[in-house]
Design a protein around this motif. Structure first.
Motif, PDB file in Angstrom:
ATOM      1  N   THR A 101      -8.046  -6.090   1.738  1.00  0.00           N
ATOM      2  CA  THR A 101      -9.187  -5.186   1.942  1.00  0.00           C
ATOM      3  C   THR A 101      -9.899  -5.018   0.609  1.00  0.00           C
ATOM      4  N   TRP A 161      -8.842  -4.936  -8.997  1.00  0.00           N
ATOM      5  CA  TRP A 161      -9.369  -5.696 -10.137  1.00  0.00           C
ATOM      6  C   TRP A 161      -9.504  -7.187  -9.815  1.00  0.00           C
ATOM      7  N   HIS A 217       0.857  -1.199   0.000  1.00  0.00           N
ATOM      8  CA  HIS A 217       0.000   0.000   0.000  1.00  0.00           C
ATOM      9  C   HIS A 217       0.885   1.238   0.000  1.00  0.00           C
ATOM     10  N   ASN A 224      -4.970  -0.508   5.180  1.00  0.00           N
ATOM     11  CA  ASN A 224      -3.962  -1.561   4.984  1.00  0.00           C
ATOM     12  C   ASN A 224      -2.749  -1.352   5.895  1.00  0.00           C
ATOM     13  N   LEU A 283      -7.552  -5.177  -2.570  1.00  0.00           N
ATOM     14  CA  LEU A 283      -7.963  -5.888  -3.787  1.00  0.00           C
ATOM     15  C   LEU A 283      -7.977  -4.897  -4.960  1.00  0.00           C
ATOM     16  N   TYR A 340     -20.021  -9.829  -2.368  1.00  0.00           N
ATOM     17  CA  TYR A 340     -19.066 -10.908  -2.649  1.00  0.00           C
ATOM     18  C   TYR A 340     -19.604 -12.271  -2.227  1.00  0.00           C
TER      19      TYR A 340
END
Ligand code: FMN
Length: 233
Positions: A150, A106, A12, A19, A104, A158
């Motif tokens: 994350t 893509w 990150h 994160n 996360l 999801y």
């Protein structure tokens, strides 16, 4: 295996991100449990994610047609991989548990982290296809690994009927195609959903869940995959 050394591979850009908070919480919790913790801060160290000719020092074994996989295999055997890859390999060798901390991107990992995998899980070092050292017998056997990620989207999206589909399908390429392929025992992923949309109390409880889990991480059983002998290959 007894876990002594933990390696956190962290992707990150911002030290005030969620994160970063998850990474910092992990370092603090694990160190207070007596583990030795090493962090690879990929953006801070300007990690080179591209798999190129520069990863091999000296002559190529085939100067006409460049095959990254083949050249890396030879270079590894002859200790001719670039210095930055060798440094990362040393950290991996020391680790009993590797935690990947990332947002996360893509439905996958950020490019800088994917590039770390592409270059560091090298042919001959992390696996050896010719010697059938893959999956159960991959060269990272005996080590554990897990994803801590994350998302932007909330958990309700999801699920198997949700807009984004089941999170397990997203995890599969990373957990099976990468971590299990090189032989890690894979611990269940820690998914912290939509920290940006969450209230402070929810963010705090996601951090608490993570630290609580890490306190007993040594006792966790890895995910089960179908053993390699069940397949013809
Ligand atoms: N969030 C998702 O839920 N699914 C995605 O596929 C996804 N792709 C992203 C791609 C890019 C290039 C970026 C910048 C963000 C993406 N996001 C996605 C959102 C991030 O996952 C989210 O902002 C991050 O996990 C929040 O953590 P942070 O506050 O620590 O940055």
């Amino acid at each position: 295996t007894v876990i002594k050394n933990v390696l956190i591979v962290y992707a990150h850009q911002d030290s005030l991100s969620f994160n970063a908070a998850l990474k910092n919480a992990a370092v603090k919790t694990l160190e207070s449990q007596g583990y030795k913790v090493t962090v690879i801060d990929l953006y801070a160290q300007h990690f080179e994610p591209r798999a190129t000719r520069s990863d091999i020092t000296g002559e190529l074994s085939d100067a006409k047609k460049f095959s990254y996989m083949q050249e890396v295999g030879t270079a590894f055997k002859e200790d001719r991989l670039s210095h930055d890859i060798k440094i990362e390999m040393e950290k991996l060798k020391e680790a009993d548990l590797v935690i990947f901390q990332f947002p996360l991107y893509w439905f996958s990992m950020p490019a800088i982290l994917k590039g770390w995998v592409d270059r560091v899980f090298a042919n001959g070092f992390a696996f050896n296809y010719a010697k059938a050292q893959i999956y159960d017998t991959g060269l990272m056997s005996g080590k554990k690994a897990m994803l801590s990620l994350t998302t932007g989207g909330p958990e309700t999206l999801y699920t198997n009927k949700g807009l984004n589909g089941d999170m397990n399908i997203i995890l599969w390429p990373m957990q099976y195609g990468i971590l299990r392929f090189v032989g890690f025992d894979v611990l269940k992923a820690q998914v912290s959903y939509a920290p940006a949309m969450a209230a402070d109390t929810k963010r705090k409880s996601m951090l608490d869940n993570w630290t609580t889990r890490l306190k007993d991480i040594a006792k966790e059983k890895p995910l089960e995959f179908i053993p390699i002998e069940n397949f013809d290959y």
